[in-house]
Write an enzyme that holds these catalytic residues in place. Sequence first.
Site, PDB file in Angstrom:
ATOM      1  CE1 TYR A 143      -2.737  -3.222   0.803  1.00 43.77           C
ATOM      2  CE2 TYR A 143      -4.516  -1.496   0.846  1.00 43.77           C
ATOM      3  CZ  TYR A 143      -4.268  -2.874   0.924  1.00 43.77           C
ATOM      4  OH  TYR A 143      -5.225  -3.731   0.850  1.00 43.77           O
ATOM      5  CE  LYS A 193       2.481 -18.543   0.552  1.00 46.00           C
ATOM      6  NZ  LYS A 193       1.922 -20.002   0.760  1.00 46.00           N
ATOM      7  CG  ASP A 230      -1.443 -20.474   2.013  1.00 46.34           C
ATOM      8  OD1 ASP A 230      -0.778 -20.112   2.811  1.00 46.34           O
ATOM      9  OD2 ASP A 230      -1.013 -21.037   1.070  1.00 46.34           O
ATOM     10  CG  ASP A 254      -7.787  -4.357   2.804  1.00 51.23           C
ATOM     11  OD1 ASP A 254      -9.061  -4.629   3.288  1.00 51.23           O
ATOM     12  OD2 ASP A 254      -7.556  -3.630   1.860  1.00 51.23           O
ATOM     13  CG  ASP A 258     -12.817  -6.665   3.495  1.00 47.17           C
ATOM     14  OD1 ASP A 258     -12.617  -6.039   4.543  1.00 47.17           O
ATOM     15  OD2 ASP A 258     -12.914  -6.128   2.260  1.00 47.17           O
TER      16      ASP A 258
END
Length: 358
Positions: A143, A193, A230, A254, A258
């Site tokens: 970002y 990750k 994941d 993020d 959601d």
Amino acid sequence: MFRAPIRRMATAARQSLKIGLIPADGIGKEVIPAARTVLEAIGSDIPKPEFIPLLAGWEVFTRTGTALPEETVEAMRECDGALFGAVSSPSRRVTGYSSPIVALRKELDLYANVRPVISVAPNPGEKPAVDLVVVRENTECLYVKQEQLTHTEHGKEARATRLITERASRRIGKMAFEIALGRPRKQVTIIHKSNVLSVTDGLFRETIHRIPAESHGRYDSVKVEEQIVDSAVYRLFREAEIYDVMVAPNLYGDIISDGAAALVGSLGLVPSVNAGDKFVMGEPVHGSAPDIEGKGIANPIAAIRSAALMIRHLGYAGGADRIEQAVEQVIREGDVLTPDLGGGSSTEDVLNAVLKKL
């Protein structure tokens, strides 16, 4: 929700509470006024609120050429807190445009996006099936918007810089540990990750793992877990009860928060605060929802809950408790719900139901 402020701010000297309101785009213009009405309704639980209407968003950009006017940023610096609605950032590249919410987080150093995700138990006093908090680093990762597009002999090539720093990782990690201290389970799960991104995610993971050892015993009661992102998403949908506080870099946080909203019924229920050491801004997790804009059916609960999180952060727990209890009663009874929750009620209907419970 978490019951302690993320950072306790001095409140004794306040005779009034100056709150910046940035409805921005889409349904933000419908749900932020609802949150304002609820704050006005809790009376002496907070100092007399003074609301400052401010501009930002895609619509402002189309009129003025800037999505975040400097006047808005300067006015925010004079406020005690703020509420932000939603922004309609285009999915295509637009010259000169940059997301105002991302810019505000950087301008005000709101380095943490804290998103509690909690279901409402069928009966008061029962343990909710889902009760977790996503603590998302707010200033870095992809970002930072450092992207390049070049032309090669094989066609276009796009690159993006991903920034992870020890400083940002440490302070978001400390935020997660502080929140965990105020919750019964006292568990932090680091989402990463680093099996693939061993340098960037590796730094994030390692920095947060070191925090307890650097904190002179303060976090000895907090259990530390970690999960590959994941796998974390898979387990979130299979066994959400294993999570308490999840701390993640910007992009992962993020996406996870959601997705977690689906576990409790709707994005229209999930609040957040963008928090730094000196300022807090409530923001519903949902977007601008242009498909329902102007229809009067947007769910105001996420915005109302975000207002409660904001005042809790500022030290007004009594008012926050009243708002959260009123919202929970409305959801539990199920008589007044917007279409996203399977009901047929309007934004105003839900607002009035919450006000009655107050």
